[in-house]
Design an enzyme around this catalytic site. Structure first.
Site, PDB file in Angstrom:
ATOM      1  CD  GLU A 158      -1.754   2.283   1.716  1.00 26.41           C
ATOM      2  OE1 GLU A 158      -1.419   3.170   0.900  1.00 26.41           O
ATOM      3  OE2 GLU A 158      -1.812   2.462   2.934  1.00 26.41           O
ATOM      4  CB  CYS A 166      -1.691   6.790   2.108  1.00 24.73           C
ATOM      5  SG  CYS A 166      -3.059   5.822   2.774  1.00 24.73           S
TER       6      CYS A 166
END
Length: 470
Positions: free
Chosen positions: A215, A249
């Site tokens: 990720e 993020c």
């Protein structure tokens, strides 16, 4: 100093071998045992919530206590409770149709799962990854970030109080420990962090053919359509962008605005920021940048843009002086149409800076997005069904939220992960259970003639011949 600090590769391997031996020496954990293991994690979040919030504030210099409680306590707590409620259902064999007997997929633990977490949401990442790994019946080793020394030390102490080392182990330490960790022969490795580091993690894992879930974030665009309500769109974009001072993020990294709405966009952003954060320096809801290194990085982006004559629009409602502050707070700043060659348009920003770019035709927005690495998130604001379909069908991103930002990442029934430059694989909910399980194919063969067994005869030829047709 934590008991696991500065471990070398050999010492980390000892823990892995202990976990693997425990896994192989015992029957796979039952649904009840897995629920009990998750109950321990739930208890940690509830019992240590105050200490978690204090440790995060100490590591960031300043971080909103309410924000930490929401996203590093309540968020992972909800994930653990959802996972616990679904474990028995997820573990059931998945029956598959066949005319050759009885077929099913049996989900079994992979063995030992390694998890490398980032610094921006340590509680959330540790417990969300743990939820899927424990639900699948694995032993777990977690390397926490050195950027959160107080939080990491607390997590190590917390976990040691309820888990044996052969169940769940927390590893602390710097980059060299992270490198040693990623080189271990885990049965699966989950990494959250920068793309530049993800390449090294994947390379190290490849030496042992360890499957990885990465990720990695990236530059997530937001699009404001001409059909959108500008005030509503701006409120949601700015709220999401300034959560954790942009250190998320999934934070919107740049915004497309119709060319004729540029000034209205700026005016609306100023109005929204003044309402959300009438002051900044002493505002308990406005988080500091994590450390001096990232503070300097963000200021370098601003200096480069300023030297390129990019218009910088500071969002400082009380006109406060940020020099000499005890933390690393940065004034939220808009950048009007910065060039693509600038670092602020090349790197994931991870801070309270927001470039915006004008557009005339909607197709040029999609063309621009498709000319760049695929992002982790994408956000469309509008009420035009044709445009919405065009965005969904013609762009590729890890996930999409329509008429808001960030929110798809918190839906437990949706997979969370990136694509291409923003990552590979996914977790959360059932998708996390499957990621950390081996789906083993099982066939109980039916009785009857076996056409594949020699000697082959005329009957076999006739049957095979009759089946080979259009």
């Amino acid at each position: 100093m934590s008991a696991n600090e500065n471990l070398c590769a050999a010492e980390i391997r000892v823990i892995l071998d202990k976990q693997r031996a425990a896994c192989l020496a015992n029957e796979p954990w039952t649904a009840e045992q897995r629920c009990e293991l998750i109950d321990r994690a739930i208890g940690l979040l509830v019992d240590y919530q105050g200490e978690i919030i204090e440790a995060l504030a100490a590591d960031f210099g300043h971080r909103s206590p309410d924000f930490s409680r929401l996203f590093d306590v309540l968020g992972p707590l909800a994930s653990l409770k959802y996972t616990k409620a679904k474990i028995a259902e997820w573990m059931k064999p998945d029956q598959r149709a066949t005319d050759r007997g009885e077929a099913w997929v049996q989900y079994q633990p992979l063995g030992v799962v390694g998890i490398l977490t980032a610094w921006n949401f340590p509680g959330n990442m540790v417990f969300n990854g743990l939820a899927g790994a424990l639900a699948a019946g694995n032993r777990v080793m977690i390397k926490v970030s050195e950027y959160n020394p107080k939080t990491s030390e607390l997590l190590a102490r917390m976990f040691r109080s309820v888990y044996a080392e052969d169940e769940v182990a927390i590893i602390t330490g710097g980059p060299e420990v992270g490198q040693a960790f990623s080189s271990q022969p885990f049965d699966h490795l989950l990494f959250t962090g920068a793309s530049s580091i993800g390449k090294h993690v994947m390379r190290a894992a490849a030496e042992n053919l360890v499957p990885v879930t990465l990720e990695l974030g990236g530059k997530s665009p937001a699009i404001i359509s001409r059909s959108a309500d500008l005030k509503t769109a701006v409120s949601k974009i700015i709220t999401g962008k300034l959560h954790n001072a942009g250190q998320i993020c999934l934070a919107p990294d740049y915004v497309f605005v119709p060319e004729e709405l540029q000034d209205a966009f700026v005016a609306t952003v100023k109005e929204v920021v003044a309402k959300l954060y009438p002051t900044l320096l002493e505002n308990p809801d406005y988080t500091s940048v994590i450390n001096a290194r990232h503070f300097e990085r963000l200021n370098e982006y601003l200096d480069q843009a300023r030297n390129a004559d990019v218009e910088l629009i500071e969002l400082n409602p009380a006109n406060e002086d940020f020099s000499g502050q005890p933390h690393h707070k940065i004034v939220p700043t808009l950048l009007r149409d910065p060039g693509d060659e600038l670092l602020v348009m090349q790197d994931e920003i991870f801070g309270p800076l927001l470039p915006f770019k004008p557009y005339k035709d909607f197709a040029e927005v999609v063309a621009y997005i498709n000319s760049r690495p695929r992002p982790l998130g994408l956000y469309y604001f509008g009420n035009d069904a044709t445009e919405e379909s065009f965005v969904l069908n013609r762009t590729t991103s890890g996930g999409v939220t329509l008429n808001d930002v960030l929110r798809h990442g918190g839906v437990e029934t949706l997979p969370f992960g990136g694509v291409g430059h923003s990552g590979m694989g996914s977790y959360h909910g059932f998708d996390g259970f499957r990621t950390f399980s081996h789906g083993k194919s099982v066939l109980r063969a039916a009785d009857g003639p076996d056409l594949m067994r020699p000697p082959y005869g005329e009957q076999m030829r006739q049957i095979v011949g009759s089946l080979i047709k259009r």
